[in-house]
Scaffold this active site. Structure first.
Site, PDB file in Angstrom:
ATOM      1  N   LYS A  33       0.833  -1.205   0.000  1.00  0.00           N
ATOM      2  CA  LYS A  33       0.000   0.000   0.000  1.00  0.00           C
ATOM      3  C   LYS A  33       0.864   1.250   0.000  1.00  0.00           C
ATOM      4  O   LYS A  33       0.653   2.167  -0.801  1.00  0.00           O
ATOM      5  CB  LYS A  33      -0.918  -0.010   1.225  1.00  0.00           C
ATOM      6  CG  LYS A  33      -1.878   1.158   1.239  1.00  0.00           C
ATOM      7  CD  LYS A  33      -2.830   1.100   2.420  1.00  0.00           C
ATOM      8  CE  LYS A  33      -3.845   0.008   2.239  1.00  0.00           C
ATOM      9  NZ  LYS A  33      -4.817  -0.090   3.301  1.00  0.00           N
ATOM     10  N   ARG A 103      -3.192   3.181   8.435  1.00  0.00           N
ATOM     11  CA  ARG A 103      -3.533   1.940   7.727  1.00  0.00           C
ATOM     12  C   ARG A 103      -2.332   1.012   7.683  1.00  0.00           C
ATOM     13  O   ARG A 103      -1.226   1.452   7.406  1.00  0.00           O
ATOM     14  CB  ARG A 103      -3.933   2.248   6.273  1.00  0.00           C
ATOM     15  CG  ARG A 103      -5.159   3.099   6.135  1.00  0.00           C
ATOM     16  CD  ARG A 103      -5.136   3.874   4.817  1.00  0.00           C
ATOM     17  NE  ARG A 103      -6.175   4.883   4.801  1.00  0.00           N
ATOM     18  CZ  ARG A 103      -7.382   4.703   4.261  1.00  0.00           C
ATOM     19  NH1 ARG A 103      -7.692   3.578   3.683  1.00  0.00           N
ATOM     20  NH2 ARG A 103      -8.281   5.670   4.293  1.00  0.00           N
ATOM     21  N   GLY A 112      -6.464 -10.264   6.267  1.00  0.00           N
ATOM     22  CA  GLY A 112      -6.484 -10.673   7.661  1.00  0.00           C
ATOM     23  C   GLY A 112      -5.742  -9.719   8.584  1.00  0.00           C
ATOM     24  O   GLY A 112      -5.642  -9.956   9.781  1.00  0.00           O
ATOM     25  N   MET A 114      -4.652  -5.792  10.247  1.00  0.00           N
ATOM     26  CA  MET A 114      -5.387  -4.807  11.035  1.00  0.00           C
ATOM     27  C   MET A 114      -6.243  -3.904  10.143  1.00  0.00           C
ATOM     28  O   MET A 114      -5.887  -3.602   9.025  1.00  0.00           O
ATOM     29  CB  MET A 114      -4.396  -3.947  11.804  1.00  0.00           C
ATOM     30  CG  MET A 114      -5.046  -3.218  12.931  1.00  0.00           C
ATOM     31  SD  MET A 114      -4.022  -1.886  13.555  1.00  0.00           S
ATOM     32  CE  MET A 114      -4.406  -0.614  12.385  1.00  0.00           C
ATOM     33  N   ARG A 347      -3.812  -1.263  -6.061  1.00  0.00           N
ATOM     34  CA  ARG A 347      -3.034  -2.507  -5.948  1.00  0.00           C
ATOM     35  C   ARG A 347      -3.498  -3.443  -7.061  1.00  0.00           C
ATOM     36  O   ARG A 347      -4.579  -3.233  -7.625  1.00  0.00           O
ATOM     37  CB  ARG A 347      -3.243  -3.164  -4.589  1.00  0.00           C
ATOM     38  CG  ARG A 347      -4.688  -3.504  -4.312  1.00  0.00           C
ATOM     39  CD  ARG A 347      -4.880  -4.069  -2.927  1.00  0.00           C
ATOM     40  NE  ARG A 347      -6.316  -4.147  -2.639  1.00  0.00           N
ATOM     41  CZ  ARG A 347      -6.816  -4.504  -1.485  1.00  0.00           C
ATOM     42  NH1 ARG A 347      -6.036  -4.816  -0.488  1.00  0.00           N
ATOM     43  NH2 ARG A 347      -8.116  -4.560  -1.295  1.00  0.00           N
ATOM     44  N   HIS A 469     -15.548  -8.738   1.985  1.00  0.00           N
ATOM     45  CA  HIS A 469     -14.480  -9.624   2.461  1.00  0.00           C
ATOM     46  C   HIS A 469     -14.668 -11.046   1.943  1.00  0.00           C
ATOM     47  O   HIS A 469     -13.749 -11.669   1.408  1.00  0.00           O
ATOM     48  CB  HIS A 469     -14.470  -9.602   3.998  1.00  0.00           C
ATOM     49  CG  HIS A 469     -13.460 -10.519   4.597  1.00  0.00           C
ATOM     50  ND1 HIS A 469     -13.785 -11.773   5.037  1.00  0.00           N
ATOM     51  CD2 HIS A 469     -12.134 -10.379   4.787  1.00  0.00           C
ATOM     52  CE1 HIS A 469     -12.694 -12.354   5.490  1.00  0.00           C
ATOM     53  NE2 HIS A 469     -11.678 -11.530   5.354  1.00  0.00           N
ATOM     54  N   SER A 786      10.019 -44.700 -17.529  1.00  0.00           N
ATOM     55  CA  SER A 786       8.931 -43.857 -17.027  1.00  0.00           C
ATOM     56  C   SER A 786       8.931 -43.982 -15.508  1.00  0.00           C
ATOM     57  O   SER A 786       8.828 -45.091 -14.977  1.00  0.00           O
ATOM     58  CB  SER A 786       7.587 -44.320 -17.603  1.00  0.00           C
ATOM     59  OG  SER A 786       6.543 -43.588 -17.004  1.00  0.00           O
ATOM     60  N   CYS A 854       4.927 -41.057 -14.763  1.00  0.00           N
ATOM     61  CA  CYS A 854       3.500 -41.365 -14.838  1.00  0.00           C
ATOM     62  C   CYS A 854       2.864 -41.538 -13.459  1.00  0.00           C
ATOM     63  O   CYS A 854       1.697 -41.860 -13.346  1.00  0.00           O
ATOM     64  CB  CYS A 854       3.244 -42.589 -15.705  1.00  0.00           C
ATOM     65  SG  CYS A 854       4.001 -44.074 -15.044  1.00  0.00           S
ATOM     66  N   TYR A 874       8.867 -35.863 -20.996  1.00  0.00           N
ATOM     67  CA  TYR A 874       7.438 -35.557 -20.848  1.00  0.00           C
ATOM     68  C   TYR A 874       6.992 -35.839 -19.414  1.00  0.00           C
ATOM     69  O   TYR A 874       7.693 -36.506 -18.639  1.00  0.00           O
ATOM     70  CB  TYR A 874       6.588 -36.398 -21.817  1.00  0.00           C
ATOM     71  CG  TYR A 874       6.593 -37.869 -21.495  1.00  0.00           C
ATOM     72  CD1 TYR A 874       5.670 -38.406 -20.588  1.00  0.00           C
ATOM     73  CD2 TYR A 874       7.543 -38.732 -22.043  1.00  0.00           C
ATOM     74  CE1 TYR A 874       5.692 -39.749 -20.247  1.00  0.00           C
ATOM     75  CE2 TYR A 874       7.573 -40.064 -21.717  1.00  0.00           C
ATOM     76  CZ  TYR A 874       6.648 -40.578 -20.818  1.00  0.00           C
ATOM     77  OH  TYR A 874       6.665 -41.892 -20.459  1.00  0.00           O
TER      78      TYR A 874
HETATM   79  C1  PEP Z   1       3.547 -45.503  -9.846  1.00  0.00           C
HETATM   80  O1  PEP Z   1       3.922 -46.352  -9.041  1.00  0.00           O
HETATM   81  O2  PEP Z   1       3.881 -44.309  -9.790  1.00  0.00           O
HETATM   82  C2  PEP Z   1       2.622 -45.875 -10.914  1.00  0.00           C
HETATM   83  C3  PEP Z   1       2.258 -45.004 -11.834  1.00  0.00           C
HETATM   84  O3  PEP Z   1       2.114 -47.128 -10.889  1.00  0.00           O
HETATM   85  P1  PEP Z   1       0.912 -47.579  -9.940  1.00  0.00           P
HETATM   86  O4  PEP Z   1       0.367 -46.354  -9.312  1.00  0.00           O
HETATM   87  O5  PEP Z   1      -0.046 -48.253 -10.826  1.00  0.00           O
HETATM   88  O6  PEP Z   1       1.620 -48.489  -9.009  1.00  0.00           O
END
Ligand code: PEP
Ligand code: MG
Length: 897
Positions: A33, A103, A112, A114, A347, A469, A786, A854, A874
């Site tokens: 502020k 202020r 939250g 004063m 602001r 608020h 993976s 994954c 990825y």
């Molecule tokens: C994992 O273990 O991260 C995985 C993707 O396999 P799951 O969750 O099926 O064991």
């Protein structure tokens, strides 16, 4: 030179110099502020004269055991002198008194913190002087009682109700409902009564010395930094506790000087939709708190054009100027005193997720910011919120037709929420933490309700508006919220609300639609939003795609999921858990027959029956992902998961025996024996994954055949297929050396049979620490990695992924033993180090090794950043998180350019 603790608004250059020219540094020093009041002063926007006591002074005061640092108070006094010169008034002078407001203002805006104290400098003497000057006794004593009230509640900690109750009683006595109907004598009388309340509560008088008022107000702001609600708010908003707050002392300007005066709050764009229009409320002849408190019905900002055209034109102009200057949507407060406009605050405005995205895209299109900035400005959580569930339109229509619609208020924060009613924040928190879906219902909310609001699925208030608020906080945290539903009458004592003739008691179901502003009794089913209709988001994500390096794939087990993921922008399937397909009704008996078969022949027969099912599933997925890679994981879980529960079968056997039933008994006994024989003490570390494939290769052989038959069939139909076969839970390269060649042979056989070649890969999941440590060896066989970070986290920490959260893990996180839940966000130092090692070692053997993730972490923004940093190719996450991941991957790439 002595430390500088106080900066006049006109000294922003000096403040900037002292922090090395960095604007963030100025904000840290003066608070948001104070920094912006100073900045507005610098760019010629009319700001009442004033100064800021720095956040460093606050920290020094708190560290020294609540002692002002040396020189601070003297500097504050000197700054008051300068303000006196600028205004031509004198603090404490009976003839021409200077009045100021006090202020708080931390680096990050904190609802939250004063509250403000207005009209500091008034006392019995200066009040008389003000009456002479203004010839308006009513105005002066209204101002004076406000000071005593605010000072009493905010600085001295007396509950505000002590004052409000007296005010209400007086109004009742006079038979009036509005403050504006009270007379000068009424306010005078209230001032005296309020002073008496202070004496009764505190045992001393309301301070008549203006400097004493200033000093105590300054201290109160400092102390409020560690007030409970401020601490709670910072914890929720993840704001550091060592920043301290600034104290802003600003010359009072009055919006309640008559009908040429007024006050209001506005956003430079609509904070709910993002539309490029001024959005706000104001009141003529009122003070700021009247607007925010929602006591009087405010007017829409554009009506000011008719009421006070000159001031309005200047206001519009200033709003434009501020947006251009800050290159951000602004949230401003202003007061018009006798026709003259003053800006009291600007602001960056809080906004809904929808608005955040639209504003970022619009500002980039307007050339105000770059596309890169637009991408950075939208938080991953905004995307998440936008894709929140909404009510099923038909079900909502039906609820309305059945008279279940209770009220319509302001659509303060979008999204649908269903929960049971809780009428106070503590109960909302208790129920919310206990796993209940709660809608918190209050007449209005205050900063110390924030803990309940955060624990609630939705918020409903009967009072207040779009800038109240409740609205501001709900928007910030993405909680669906309806405010100002004035048809709802709440009886806090009887713990019930009444609206549209319906009584809803605490604990009963309520559905609120924060997008339309409606509230319904009962539970309305929700539906997922339509991604393809979110055109601004689609534009923003297309920009994000230009910046990110990581690809975003999805975990999908069925063709429909795969198609949905592709719609969200997935560039491949990173995990198809084939065993999920085994659980379907008509398949499970075949799977069980296969598991329980006593002969190879019996097992092969069952597998042959399963093959067409699997082939059909894979064909569907390949088709949906035409041209994109699809990773199919071979069976992973231990086989007992496909069999009935041991206890249920045992009970059945006992019951049959007791009742002397022979029919089916032998089969059940056989089943029980089979289940018992498969029992493992530690099945997650037992015969599953690649181990199962090696011991019982028939299943994976069938699966690979099904995959390649599907791939070849689709290829023959012109679909571009890219199957990648993933072997789970590898811990030693020799496991792959045993199984992978057998599977490759099947792949080749099928392609030869079908007379078509498809591009394919065989790779493995990295889920076991040993696989990370020996990744160079593993990569000599595996063509891709993976990370199965669910198992990898389980195995690295030695925490059971199925039990830890229910037992100790959440306590660990709450107590700070762990910084976050490692099953949600990758533990960079531990699990992450193993991952980094695996990428480096794997690529040392196979430079073009494809690496992805994954586990559940694939959709978590912080973990995505880590995946970017260790050079993965990825991330793969659930279809609904694909848009979030696209943005998070872009953020990572931009941040770490
Ligand atoms: C994992 O273990 O991260 C995985 C993707 O396999 P799951 O969750 O099926 O064991
Ligand atoms: Mg796993």
């Amino acid at each position: 030179m002595a430390d500088k603790w106080v900066y006049l608004f006109e000294e922003v250059d000096e403040a900037e110099k002292s922090v090395g020219g960095d604007w963030e540094g100025v904000r840290s020093l003066l608070g948001g502020k104070g920094a912006n009041l100073a900045e507005m002063t610098r760019i010629g926007v009319p700001v009442p004269p004033g100064f800021t006591v720095t956040t460093q002074a606050c920290n020094a005061y708190l560290e020294a055991g609540e002692q002002f640092p040396e020189g601070m108070w003297e500097q504050e006094l000197a700054a008051m002198k300068r303000v006196e010169e600028q205004t031509g008034k004198k603090f404490g002078d009976a003839k021409n008194p200077l009045l100021v407001s006090c202020r708080s203002g931390a680096k990050f805006s904190m609802p939250g913190m004063m509250d403000t104290v207005l009209n500091i400098g008034l006392n019995d003497e200066t009040a008389k002087g003000m009456v002479e000057l203004t010839d308006d006794e009513r105005f002066v004593y209204d101002a004076y009682r406000r000071l005593v009230q605010m000072f009493g509640s905010v600085v001295l900690g007396i509950s505000d109700e002590a004052f409000e109750d007296v005010l209400d009683e007086l109004k009742e006595e006079r038979g009036i409902t509005s403050d504006t109907d009270l007379t000068a004598d009424d306010w005078k009388e209230l001032t005296v009564t309020f002073q008496k309340i202070v004496r009764e509560h505190k045992g001393f008088d309301f301070p008549q010395d203006p400097y004493e008022q200033l000093k105590l107000a300054t201290e109160a702001v400092f102390k409020s930094w560690f007030g409970k609600r401020a601490v709670d708010y910072r914890n929720a908003a993840k704001i550091a506790h060592d920043l301290g707050t600034g104290v802003n002392i600003v010359t009072m300007v009055f919006g309640n000087m008559g009908w040429e005066s007024g006050t209001g709050v506005a956003f430079t764009r609509d904070p709910a939709t993002g539309e490029n229009v001024l959005y706000g409320d104001y009141l003529l002849n009122a003070q700021g708190e009247d607007v925010v408190a929602g006591i009087r019905n405010t007017k829409k900002i554009d009506e000011l054009g008719a009421d006070l055209p000159e001031a309005y034109a200047q206001f519009v102009d200033i709003c434009g100027k501020l947006e251009q200057h800050y290159r951000e949507m602004q949230d401003v407060e202003f007061t018009i005193e006798n026709g003259k406009l003053w800006m009291l605050q600007t602001r960056d405005g809080k906004r809904t997720a929808k608005a955040a995205i639209k504003i970022a895209v619009d500002m980039a299109d307007e050339g105000l910011i770059s596309r890169e900035e637009a991408v950075l400005r939208v938080k991953s959580s905004d995307v998440d919120t936008l894709l929140h569930p909404q009510f099923d339109m038909d079900a909502k229509g039906q609820a309305a037709a059945e008279g279940k619609r209770l009220a319509k208020g302001v659509n303060a924060s979008p999204g649908a929420a269903v929960g049971v009613v809780a009428f106070d924040a503590d109960l909302a928190e208790e129920w919310g933490k206990g796993g209940k879906d709660v809608i918190m219902v209050r007449p209005f909310t205050k900063p110390d309700d924030v803990h309940g609001m955060l624990a609630a699925k939705g918020i409903l208030t009967s009072e207040g508006g779009a800038t109240s608020h409740a609205a501001v906080v709900a928007r910030q945290f993405g909680v669906p919220c309806v405010v100002g539903a004035s048809d709802v009458s709440i009886n806090l004592e009887r713990r019930q609300m009444t609206a549209n003739g319906v009584v809803v008691k605490e604990g009963e179901w309520l559905s609120i639609d924060g997008t339309s502003g409606e509230a319904f009794v009962g539970q309305i089913p929700t539906v997922e939003p339509k991604f393809e209709e979110e055109t601004d988001l689609i534009t923003l994500l297309s920009w994000a795609d230009e910046f990110r390096r990581l690809q975003v794939w999805a975990n999908a087990d069925y063709p429909d999921d795969a198609a949905r993921a592709r719609g969200f922008g997935a560039q491949g399937i990173g995990l198809c858990r084939t065993e999920h397909m085994f659980f379907e009704e008509e398949r499970l008996p075949i799977v069980q027959r296969m598991i329980l078969a006593e002969t190879e022949d019996g097992r092969d027969k069952a597998l042959a029956e399963l093959l067409p099912f699997q082939r059909g599933d894979f064909e569907g997925i390949f088709k949906a992902m035409d041209g994109l890679p699809v990773i199919i994981r071979l069976i992973d879980p231990p086989l007992h998961e496909f069999l009935p529960n041991e206890r249920d079968v045992l009970e059945d056997v006992i019951e049959k025996r007791v009742k002397g039933e022979t029919q089916g008994l032998a089969e059940q006994e056989e089943l029980l024996e089979a289940i018992e024989s498969m029992h493992e003490s530690n099945p997650m570390m037992g015969m599953r994954g690649v181990r199962l494939s090696i011991i019982m290769p028939g299943i994976v052989k069938m699966q690979v055949r099904a995959i390649f038959e599907a791939a070849c069939n689709m290829a023959n139909q012109g679909v571009a297929v890219k199957p990648e076969i993933m072997i789970p839970l590898t811990g030693h390269v020799n496991e792959l050396k045993v199984i992978q060649p057998q599977l490759v042979k099947i792949a080749k056989d099928v392609m030869a049979e079908k007379g078509v070649e498809v591009e394919y890969k065989f790779g493995t999941m990295i889920e076991i620490p040993r696989a990370c440590v020996t990744a160079d060896e593993v990569a000599s066989v595996a063509e891709f990695f993976s990370f199965g970070t669910n198992d990898l986290t389980q195995m690295t920490f030695g925490y059971s992924r199925d039990d830890a959260e229910a037992r100790f893990l959440l306590t660990y996180v709450e107590d700070g033993i762990l910084p976050q839940n490692p099953f949600q966000t990758i533990d960079r130092n531990g699990v992450g180090s193993l991952m980094k090692m695996a990428v480096e070692k794997g690529r040392a053997t196979r430079s073009d090794l494809e690496v992805g993730i994954c586990g559940e972490h694939g959709g978590d923004p912080d973990s995505i950043e880590f995946c970017h940093l260790i050079n993965q190719n990825y991330v793969s996450c659930s279809p609904f998180r694909v848009p979030v991941a696209r943005l998070a991957a872009a953020h990572a790439a931009i941040k770490h350019k």
